[in-house]
Motif scaffolding. Sequence first.
Motif, PDB file in Angstrom:
ATOM      1  N   THR A 184      40.656  47.425  42.196  1.00 52.12           N
ATOM      2  CA  THR A 184      39.569  48.369  41.948  1.00 52.12           C
ATOM      3  C   THR A 184      39.988  49.742  42.426  1.00 52.12           C
ATOM      4  O   THR A 184      40.399  49.908  43.581  1.00 52.12           O
ATOM      5  N   PHE A 185      39.892  50.720  41.538  1.00 50.42           N
ATOM      6  CA  PHE A 185      40.234  52.096  41.870  1.00 50.42           C
ATOM      7  C   PHE A 185      38.948  52.900  41.961  1.00 50.42           C
ATOM      8  O   PHE A 185      38.184  52.979  40.988  1.00 50.42           O
ATOM      9  N   GLU A 186      38.698  53.504  43.130  1.00 49.69           N
ATOM     10  CA  GLU A 186      37.537  54.361  43.301  1.00 49.69           C
ATOM     11  C   GLU A 186      37.805  55.715  42.650  1.00 49.69           C
ATOM     12  O   GLU A 186      38.954  56.092  42.400  1.00 49.69           O
ATOM     13  N   GLY A 187      36.705  56.443  42.395  1.00 40.94           N
ATOM     14  CA  GLY A 187      36.840  57.720  41.692  1.00 40.94           C
ATOM     15  C   GLY A 187      37.749  58.706  42.396  1.00 40.94           C
ATOM     16  O   GLY A 187      38.540  59.414  41.773  1.00 40.94           O
ATOM     17  N   ASN A 188      37.684  58.732  43.755  1.00 32.01           N
ATOM     18  CA  ASN A 188      38.522  59.692  44.467  1.00 32.01           C
ATOM     19  C   ASN A 188      39.982  59.283  44.517  1.00 32.01           C
ATOM     20  O   ASN A 188      40.849  60.053  44.918  1.00 32.01           O
ATOM     21  N   ASN A 189      40.282  58.047  44.121  1.00 29.84           N
ATOM     22  CA  ASN A 189      41.668  57.592  44.081  1.00 29.84           C
ATOM     23  C   ASN A 189      42.263  57.661  42.683  1.00 29.84           C
ATOM     24  O   ASN A 189      43.455  57.395  42.510  1.00 29.84           O
ATOM     25  N   LEU A 190      41.439  57.979  41.701  1.00 24.21           N
ATOM     26  CA  LEU A 190      41.949  58.087  40.341  1.00 24.21           C
ATOM     27  C   LEU A 190      42.754  59.375  40.193  1.00 24.21           C
ATOM     28  O   LEU A 190      42.429  60.399  40.806  1.00 24.21           O
ATOM     29  N   PRO A 191      43.784  59.376  39.412  1.00 20.24           N
ATOM     30  CA  PRO A 191      44.552  60.620  39.216  1.00 20.24           C
ATOM     31  C   PRO A 191      43.701  61.690  38.543  1.00 20.24           C
ATOM     32  O   PRO A 191      42.795  61.386  37.763  1.00 20.24           O
ATOM     33  N   GLN A 192      43.972  62.930  38.871  1.00 23.43           N
ATOM     34  CA  GLN A 192      43.240  64.059  38.328  1.00 23.43           C
ATOM     35  C   GLN A 192      44.141  64.871  37.406  1.00 23.43           C
ATOM     36  O   GLN A 192      45.367  64.866  37.542  1.00 23.43           O
ATOM     37  N   LEU A 193      43.484  65.584  36.473  1.00 27.16           N
ATOM     38  CA  LEU A 193      44.253  66.514  35.641  1.00 27.16           C
ATOM     39  C   LEU A 193      44.847  67.593  36.531  1.00 27.16           C
ATOM     40  O   LEU A 193      44.150  68.177  37.373  1.00 27.16           O
ATOM     41  N   PRO A 194      46.104  67.885  36.395  1.00 27.05           N
ATOM     42  CA  PRO A 194      46.713  68.884  37.288  1.00 27.05           C
ATOM     43  C   PRO A 194      46.195  70.284  36.988  1.00 27.05           C
ATOM     44  O   PRO A 194      45.792  70.598  35.865  1.00 27.05           O
ATOM     45  N   ALA A 195      46.190  71.113  38.010  1.00 31.44           N
ATOM     46  CA  ALA A 195      45.853  72.524  37.808  1.00 31.44           C
ATOM     47  C   ALA A 195      46.960  73.175  36.986  1.00 31.44           C
ATOM     48  O   ALA A 195      48.142  72.886  37.162  1.00 31.44           O
ATOM     49  N   TYR A 196      46.562  74.055  36.093  1.00 34.64           N
ATOM     50  CA  TYR A 196      47.541  74.665  35.197  1.00 34.64           C
ATOM     51  C   TYR A 196      47.268  76.153  35.068  1.00 34.64           C
ATOM     52  O   TYR A 196      46.178  76.638  35.372  1.00 34.64           O
ATOM     53  N   ASN A 197      48.285  76.847  34.621  1.00 38.99           N
ATOM     54  CA  ASN A 197      48.187  78.279  34.356  1.00 38.99           C
ATOM     55  C   ASN A 197      48.704  78.562  32.952  1.00 38.99           C
ATOM     56  O   ASN A 197      49.752  78.051  32.554  1.00 38.99           O
ATOM     57  N   ILE A 198      47.933  79.374  32.226  1.00 45.06           N
ATOM     58  CA  ILE A 198      48.389  79.825  30.913  1.00 45.06           C
ATOM     59  C   ILE A 198      49.209  81.088  31.143  1.00 45.06           C
ATOM     60  O   ILE A 198      48.675  82.156  31.416  1.00 45.06           O
ATOM     61  N   THR A 199      50.515  80.929  31.096  1.00 47.29           N
ATOM     62  CA  THR A 199      51.410  82.048  31.423  1.00 47.29           C
ATOM     63  C   THR A 199      51.778  82.887  30.220  1.00 47.29           C
ATOM     64  O   THR A 199      52.290  83.997  30.382  1.00 47.29           O
ATOM     65  N   ARG A 200      51.544  82.384  29.032  1.00 48.39           N
ATOM     66  CA  ARG A 200      51.853  83.169  27.829  1.00 48.39           C
ATOM     67  C   ARG A 200      50.831  82.837  26.762  1.00 48.39           C
ATOM     68  O   ARG A 200      50.540  81.668  26.494  1.00 48.39           O
ATOM     69  N   LEU A 201      50.266  83.879  26.186  1.00 45.52           N
ATOM     70  CA  LEU A 201      49.315  83.718  25.090  1.00 45.52           C
ATOM     71  C   LEU A 201      49.538  84.869  24.124  1.00 45.52           C
ATOM     72  O   LEU A 201      49.344  86.033  24.463  1.00 45.52           O
ATOM     73  N   ASN A 202      49.962  84.552  22.925  1.00 47.13           N
ATOM     74  CA  ASN A 202      50.340  85.582  21.966  1.00 47.13           C
ATOM     75  C   ASN A 202      49.738  85.259  20.602  1.00 47.13           C
ATOM     76  O   ASN A 202      49.951  84.177  20.059  1.00 47.13           O
ATOM     77  N   PHE A 203      48.955  86.194  20.089  1.00 50.69           N
ATOM     78  CA  PHE A 203      48.385  86.083  18.750  1.00 50.69           C
ATOM     79  C   PHE A 203      49.164  87.002  17.813  1.00 50.69           C
ATOM     80  O   PHE A 203      49.365  88.181  18.121  1.00 50.69           O
ATOM     81  N   LYS A 204      49.549  86.474  16.680  1.00 48.16           N
ATOM     82  CA  LYS A 204      50.317  87.285  15.744  1.00 48.16           C
ATOM     83  C   LYS A 204      50.076  86.787  14.320  1.00 48.16           C
ATOM     84  O   LYS A 204      49.598  85.667  14.105  1.00 48.16           O
TER      85      LYS A 204
END
Length: 861
Positions: free
Chosen positions: A259-279
């Motif tokens: 049994t895995f409790e909610g606080n022991n479940l893996p979380q989505l990692p924090a991320y940074n959008i370092t490049r965003l280009n519209f063309k």
Amino acid sequence: MSDSETTPFLAASSSTKAADPDARVLDEQSETTPLLSSSATPRYDGEEDDARNETASIAPGETDTVSVKSTKDKSIPRPSLIAVIILSLFALGVMIGAFFVPAAVEEYAKQAIVLEPTNLSLVSITTNGVRARIQANFRFDAQRVENEHVRRLGKAATWLVGSIGTEDTKINVYLPDYDNILLGSAAVPPLDVSIANGQNNAVDFVADLIPGDAEGIRTIANEWLEGRLDMVRVQGKADVQLRAGMIPLGTHSIVESLTFEGNNLPQLPAYNITRLNFKEIPVSESGKSQTEKWAMGVEVTVKAFNEYPISVEIPELGFEILVPGCGPTDSPIVVASAVTHRTSVKSHAEVAIDADGLVDKLPEPLIRACPNSNSSPLDLLFEKFLGNETTTVLVRGQQKPGGDTPAWLSDILSSITVPVPFPGRSFENMIREFSLTDVHFKMPDPGAEPEDPESNPRVSGTILVLAGLPSEMNFSLNVTNVRANADVFYKKQKLGELNLKEWQQANSTQFPATEGGEATLKIQSRILDAPLNVTDADVMTDVIAALLFGGRGVMLDINALVDVQVQTVLGDLVVKGVPAEGKIPVKPLGKTLPGLAEPKVGNIEILDTTSDSISLRALVNITNPTPYSAHIPFISIHFEKNGTTLGEAQAENLDITRGNNTNLVVSAKWQPTMGGKDKGRDVGRELISQYLSGYNTTITIRTHRGSIPSHPSLGESLSRLNFTLAAPHLRLPGKDEDEKSHFIRDATFHLWSSTAQFTLASPLKKNMLYIEYVNATALYNHTEVIGTIEYDLPFAAPPGVSRTPRLPVAWDLDSVGYDKVEEALGGRMKLDAKAVVGVRLGRWRERVWYWGRGIGASVRL
């Protein structure tokens, strides 16, 4: 072994056999008899056979009379007693080894086992699943076992066995709380590990992982992503073939739940959008390989840190980008497709994922207004993004991404929707320049009610905006229309609201980024009659005071939400609620005000008179040196002298342009009693006398509650301003500028008849002015009396230039002044006149004094 230790086991055995006689007989035949037969020993007293036969004929637990009698008649021999004890101990050992030791060893294994994954790497993606390399550390740690007896037995058992091995094993993992859906399976190759306490095993093997029911995976994944998964229970099942060295230990069915409790479940990692280009990118239309159209391309780089011991090579994957609909129950709207590049994920390292997106058109549900609203899902999305709020976009795998993506992977990814927070951005520094030129003001409609939009002043002008474009926007755009709601501030205090509800035409010019610079967009729009709702009249007063008397310009701040119609490669877009901040520099009026503050009045026409008032209309010429123009439907101001109100001036439908403004129609009412019956008359009389005498007189104009009928509070607030200006010059008839400034143009003295006749210039064009009496003194060189005139018969001064009747003169024959008159006989001289004159205009009468200087006079006999 003591009685306390053996009694429970013996008691349990007796009760069991007594309860089941058949089982007792079978036990005796299968276990007791062989053991006794094989363990009998020769007797040294010569009674071996009798003892053996007796013993064999008496089964343990039987109650026949023969056995009982035999027992009673003779005692049990010592060797038999030893054999019984040995047998009992052996049976006890078998029971402990068969039932209690395995249970203890199992408990020991559960608590002492330590499994530390060190790395999980993806070897390859197969058509059925993935082949993964699993690396871990495996050992038994007896210190983790709490029960001392279990710990001792476990250590002893694992020491005796030493190592254990498994054959090929298939492990199935189920979800008991979800109808036992198969989550997945793993094919594990044969393994050999040491199970001695503290002995570490570096496990390294390749396993085939096959996903199970895609629906179950989707359910678990979506609940986890939505934050509704508090716990998850998984159950593993496997048939494990064990062996100790070369000795097979049989096949064991193992079922284990975790049994895995909610606080022991893996979380989505924090991320940074370092490049965003519209063309803009060209794309070929389907079936028309030689025909290209343009679409919007998006390049994104996302970086995150992988904190897990997992390494994987992610192939190119296809995704759909969706945005929320109008409401929570509406289906999300697909707006773009995206493909990720092949990505290498290393354990405990930063990961960079590159993706290319494509938007070839805007779906109709995205730009359609939501029910009971004027905003579309696109508007709601832009509102948060441009407001520097985090928006949420949805990412879902494509059902048929193409390429070498296995079907099972696309099935799973297409059934999972991941919400991705997308940070907004601030546009505080987007506006580089903001100016308002060719400004035209339109005062409120005097007939409008205070709450009517027509009661607000209106502003027209040309807006010039130079905006810096974000570095992410590398595509062409053209602004065609704008509208806005703007708050106007002065020194951080809100002045009013500038409301542009209607679309205003605009055009834009885009300038590419220079080296080390940024791309810019120049927007120009002409606003017409935008209502300015003055919300704080006192702040408006401060602005006008600063413009009139501050000697320098005023800087107004604007905070606006702008709606923009833009032409892009995706078609015409309406972007609502773009935050814009800017400043409007307003040029000062103080240094350029003299031309505006010195009006010239002509063509005066008397409209009505009473005993204490004159209503008139005149044409006024002014010069407007400011860069602003204005339309004034109606305005009323009071004019004062030394704080005493003397009358009121009004104007309707005035159009004030830059430069010269001629023949402006202004109505006025001279009524000194407005400032007090006696005091007002005295102040008014003194002002008229000074004005007629050519003194540099000034008057103060001041607004009041009725100045702007639809904005009484504004007029009252502006009344705090004391705006003093020179009394307007009257345009008098005459031949030259010098003559135009005198009411008395010249005089003719007749010595023999002792009379004088004066030439008068009346500013009135249609009305007759009457002189009711004159008491005057003629002076030479300002001090020498020439003579006096007293005349109490009324005479008229018609419009234009006229001559008075001959007025009697009493000469002062002894004065130097009279001598000068005689010397000027037949010629001209300059003299001064000081008089008290009674005048009448219609029903209005007043007594004024007059002092004329440098009046040219002719002397005749």
